[in-house]
Every structure is written in structure tokens, then in C-alpha cells.
Design a protein around this motif. Structure first.
Motif, PDB file in Angstrom:
ATOM      1  N   THR A  42      44.391  14.463  27.495  1.00 43.75           N
ATOM      2  CA  THR A  42      43.250  15.322  27.987  1.00 43.75           C
ATOM      3  C   THR A  42      42.656  13.361  28.459  1.00 43.75           C
ATOM      4  O   THR A  42      42.401  12.825  27.422  1.00 43.75           O
ATOM      5  N   HIS A  43      43.071  13.419  30.095  1.00 44.04           N
ATOM      6  CA  HIS A  43      41.857  11.855  30.068  1.00 44.04           C
ATOM      7  C   HIS A  43      40.523  12.097  29.919  1.00 44.04           C
ATOM      8  O   HIS A  43      39.969  13.231  29.854  1.00 44.04           O
ATOM      9  N   CYS A  44      39.878  10.947  29.751  1.00 45.62           N
ATOM     10  CA  CYS A  44      38.230  10.743  28.845  1.00 45.62           C
ATOM     11  C   CYS A  44      37.901  10.942  30.671  1.00 45.62           C
ATOM     12  O   CYS A  44      37.710  10.056  31.327  1.00 45.62           O
ATOM     13  N   LEU A  50      34.982   8.850  35.314  1.00 46.66           N
ATOM     14  CA  LEU A  50      33.336   8.443  36.442  1.00 46.66           C
ATOM     15  C   LEU A  50      33.667   7.281  36.731  1.00 46.66           C
ATOM     16  O   LEU A  50      33.018   7.549  37.709  1.00 46.66           O
ATOM     17  N   ASN A  51      33.042   6.594  35.244  1.00 43.97           N
ATOM     18  CA  ASN A  51      33.413   5.261  35.200  1.00 43.97           C
ATOM     19  C   ASN A  51      34.077   4.714  36.357  1.00 43.97           C
ATOM     20  O   ASN A  51      33.266   3.454  37.004  1.00 43.97           O
ATOM     21  N   MET A  54      33.184   2.499  43.816  1.00 39.31           N
ATOM     22  CA  MET A  54      31.743   2.464  44.773  1.00 39.31           C
ATOM     23  C   MET A  54      30.964   1.729  44.979  1.00 39.31           C
ATOM     24  O   MET A  54      31.088   1.080  46.154  1.00 39.31           O
ATOM     25  N   ALA A  55      31.050   0.906  43.720  1.00 37.51           N
ATOM     26  CA  ALA A  55      30.112  -0.229  43.845  1.00 37.51           C
ATOM     27  C   ALA A  55      30.538  -1.337  44.155  1.00 37.51           C
ATOM     28  O   ALA A  55      30.927  -2.463  45.358  1.00 37.51           O
ATOM     29  N   SER A  74      28.254  -9.201  35.683  1.00 37.21           N
ATOM     30  CA  SER A  74      28.476  -8.379  34.255  1.00 37.21           C
ATOM     31  C   SER A  74      29.783  -9.347  33.854  1.00 37.21           C
ATOM     32  O   SER A  74      30.744  -9.658  34.362  1.00 37.21           O
ATOM     33  N   THR A  75      29.769  -8.848  32.599  1.00 40.57           N
ATOM     34  CA  THR A  75      30.827  -9.579  31.759  1.00 40.57           C
ATOM     35  C   THR A  75      31.714  -9.225  31.930  1.00 40.57           C
ATOM     36  O   THR A  75      33.178  -9.481  31.648  1.00 40.57           O
ATOM     37  N   LYS A  76      31.482  -7.837  31.714  1.00 39.74           N
ATOM     38  CA  LYS A  76      32.656  -6.405  32.115  1.00 39.74           C
ATOM     39  C   LYS A  76      32.380  -6.130  33.040  1.00 39.74           C
ATOM     40  O   LYS A  76      31.427  -4.948  33.000  1.00 39.74           O
ATOM     41  N   ARG A  77      33.021  -6.331  34.281  1.00 38.73           N
ATOM     42  CA  ARG A  77      33.284  -5.061  35.393  1.00 38.73           C
ATOM     43  C   ARG A  77      34.053  -3.983  35.175  1.00 38.73           C
ATOM     44  O   ARG A  77      35.487  -4.089  34.954  1.00 38.73           O
TER      45      ARG A  77
END
Length: 367
Positions: free
Chosen positions: A336-338, A343-344, A350-351, A364-367
Motif C-alpha cells: 500500500t502506498h504511504c 500527502l507530502n 502546491m508549494a 531547505s536542504t531536502k525539498r
């Protein structure tokens, strides 16, 4: 008359000689009957186990005797034997040092190590037993309180240490701060802190090493209980996720979901089992390390009924992904997909379409 007097004198003299001879015989018989005290060779290693306290003291005072006349002992079944050169050791500076504490028994063909402490142990056994019991009880009470402090801080996810690891000094932070608080009310901790401050007690079990060791021991016991509950439930699902730590070491978290059955209810539990260091982030690398961890925990692969990962190709790939490799072993391990990761990804999309949001997350170092 003269004859009678002479006869009486001779008879008296004979009686006196007979009495003296009889007394001499009785003395000799008494000497022969007196038990001869057996002499114990205190230097013979064969008799050391039966020595009394006075004989042990004498052995300690005089020291063991080394028989240098025995040049070599017999060979044993491994082809080894004693030789007189073992009584001397050559130091790195070429100085010879006598091993006065070494004794060889020719009769037993054994080498004995003579320890003063060991010799006196028999005589002071009662004193040592009582003293050891008091020390053991004291440290037991101290450790029980230290473990209670560790459990409290771990349960509330609080930091242990600061820049200082000494009691009643600035910067020692929460762990020693709690110990200082207990010292005001608890007599055991009060005595312990007093000994640390006044006597300079070095072994006090308040340093960072014992803290880390206690945390590790508690974690092991908790993990054992979790594994026991998972095995009782039999079937379980696994959740994996990877993220780098501050040193850029890739780490994978492993979590397990299972059912807890009680008398009148069924509860879904989700337990964290630990971090796994990952060097190979490919599907095969992640699968191998997960499989190895599950086997080390004693969990059966055939009992997996579900998988939950992110949407990365190395995790969900239908040919080489982790989920496919588990399905090859256990077709019932449904993937099953997380939902959180989906959502992330939605929020990130969206961002990116929002200028203000894009600027906010740009650093951010991790986008």
C-alpha cells in the motif's frame, strides 16, 4: 647384727635402684606414648587448600619457596612442559625481573600463582562476605534510582547532558539536575552525592557512559517485549522509510503494525523497532538489510500481511523494488502506498506552484 645391717643396706640400695629404673622406664613409655605432632609443609602447593589461618599468615609473611633445582618438568599431551626460565621475565629494557609469585609443583606437574589476597581470603572470608553484601546492597539501591531517572527522561524525550557532567555545577542539565533534586529527599542519593563531593568517588555511575549503557539495556528489554507481542499476534505489516542524519548517513526506520487481542477488545498497535544504517539505497540493498533485520528479530517473512513505503522507485518498483522482492517470497504481503508520503508530495507540488511558498522552502536542504 652386722650381717643384718649389711643385708638391709644392700636391700635398700637394690630397691632404690629398682625404683629409679622403673621410673626411667615409665618416663620412656610416657614419652613413647605422647603423640608426635605432624609437621605440615606450608610451602607444598598440595597442602594449601587445608592450611589454617595461622599457617596462611606464616606463608604470606615468609613467601613461597621456589625450587630452582627442577630444571624441566615432564611433557604434557600437547607437547608443553615447565622449565626453570619461566621464573624470570626479561623486560623490554632487557632488565630481568623475578616472578616470585610463581611456584611449580613437581608432584602435581602444575604451576601455581601465589596471591596474597587469595591467601588471606580464607582467613577473612567472614569479614569479606559481610562487607561485600553491604557494598552490593548499597550499589543496588543507587542503581535502582539512576535507572528510574533514565526511564523518566527517556519516557518524556528529554535531553540528558549539557556541557558539564559534575553535580552542583552550571551546565550539567537535566540528568544531574534530577539527581540533585533527589538528593534533597532521598537518603541513598544523599549519601552517594556526599561521597562523590567529599571523597572524590570516581566510580559513581553518573557519567555519560553508564547513561548510554542503561539506555541501550532498556531498549533491548523493550524490543524483546515488542517482539513477544508481535509473535503472539502472528501476522504483521512493515513500514519503512529512509532519511539522512546530521552526518549525512542514510538511515532507515523500521516499524511494525500488528493486532493486540484482549478479553473484550482488539487494538491496532504500531511499534518502532529501530534505525538501520543503509549504504546501498537500491531496491536490492534495502530489501537485503530489511530481510536480515527481520530474521535477526525472529520474525517470519511468511507472516507479513502488508507493506507500506513511499512512492520511490526503489521501494514501490514493480520489477526491482522492495515490495516486489517481498511479494516474490510471500505473495500475501500486500503493498500500500504511504498516505503521509502521498500527502507530502501533494503539498510540495502546491508549494512549487505558489511563489511565496516556493521562496519559503527554497533554503531547505531536502525539498
Amino acid at each position: 647384727m652386722g650381717f643384718l645391717e649389711s643385708t638391709e643396706n644392700d636391700l635398700s640400695l637394690h630397691i632404690e635402684e629398682h625404683v629409679e629404673e622403673q621410673e626411667h622406664i615409665e618416663v620412656e613409655e610416657a614419652e613413647e606414648q605422647e603423640p608426635v605432632k605432624e609437621l605440615v609443609d606450608i610451602y607444598d602447593p598440595r597442602r594449601w587448600e587445608k592450611l589454617n589461618f595461622e599457617e596462611i599468615k606464616l606463608l604470606v609473611q615468609k613467601g613461597p619457596k621456589i625450587d630452582n633445582s627442577i630444571m624441566y618438568g615432564p611433557y604434557d599431551k600437547f607437547g608443553r612442559r615447565f622449565y626453570v626460565a619461566l621464573y624470570t621475565r626479561t623486560l623490554p629494557n632487557l632488565e630481568n625481573c623475578d616472578r616470585e609469585w610463581l611456584v611449580y609443583s613437581k608432584e602435581l606437574d602444575k604451576v601455581f600463582f601465589v596471591s596474597v589476597v587469595k591467601c588471606l581470603e580464607k582467613g577473612f572470608q567472614k569479614f569479606n562476605t559481610s562487607n561485600s553484601r553491604k557494598k552490593r546492597d548499597y550499589w543496588k539501591q543507587v542503581l535502582l534510582r539512576i535507572i528510574a531517572v533514565v526511564k523518566f527522561l527517556v519516557k518524556h524525550n528529554l535531553a540528558f547532558r549539557g556541557s558539564n557532567e559534575k553535580v552542583y555545577q552550571n551546565g550539567n542539565e537535566i540528568f544531574l539536575g534530577v539527581v540533585e533534586m533527589l538528593e534533597e529527599f532521598d537518603l541513598v542519593i544523599k549519601e552517594h552525592v556526599w561521597r562523590i563531593i567529599s571523597d572524590g568517588l570516581h566510580v559513581h555511575y553518573l557519567g555519560h557512559l553508564i547513561q548510554n549503557e542503561l539506555i541501550s539495556l532498556l531498549a533491548q528489554e523493550i524490543k524483546k517485549e515488542l517482539i513477544k507481542k508481535i509473535k503472539e499476534a502472528k501476522y504483521y505489516s512493515i513500514i519503512l522509510d529512509c532519511t539522512p542524519d546530521s552526518s549525512h548517513q542514510e538511515q532507515m526506520t523500521i516499524m511494525v503494525r500488528y493486532l493486540t487481542l484482549s478479553y473484550n477488545s482488539v487494538t491496532i498497535e504500531e511499534s518502532f523497532l529501530g534505525f538501520l544504517n543503509v549504504d546501498d539505497t537500491s531496491g536490492k540493498g534495502l530489501f537485503d538489510i530489511t530481510l536480515e533485520e527481520l530474521k535477526s528479530l525472529g520474525l517470519e517473512i511468511d507472516d507479513i500481511c502488508g507493506q507500506g513505503y513511499n512512492n520511490g522507485a526503489n521501494m514501490k518498483g514493480k520489477h526491482q523494488g522492495v515490495q516486489k522482492r517481498f511479494l516474490d517470497i510471500n505473495p500475501r504481503a500486500f503493498y500500500t502506498h504511504c498516505g503521509c508520503h502521498s500527502l507530502n508530495l501533494t503539498l510540495c507540488n502546491m508549494a512549487n506552484n505558489c511563489v511565496k511558498g516556493n521562496n519559503f522552502f527554497a533554503n531547505s536542504t531536502k525539498r
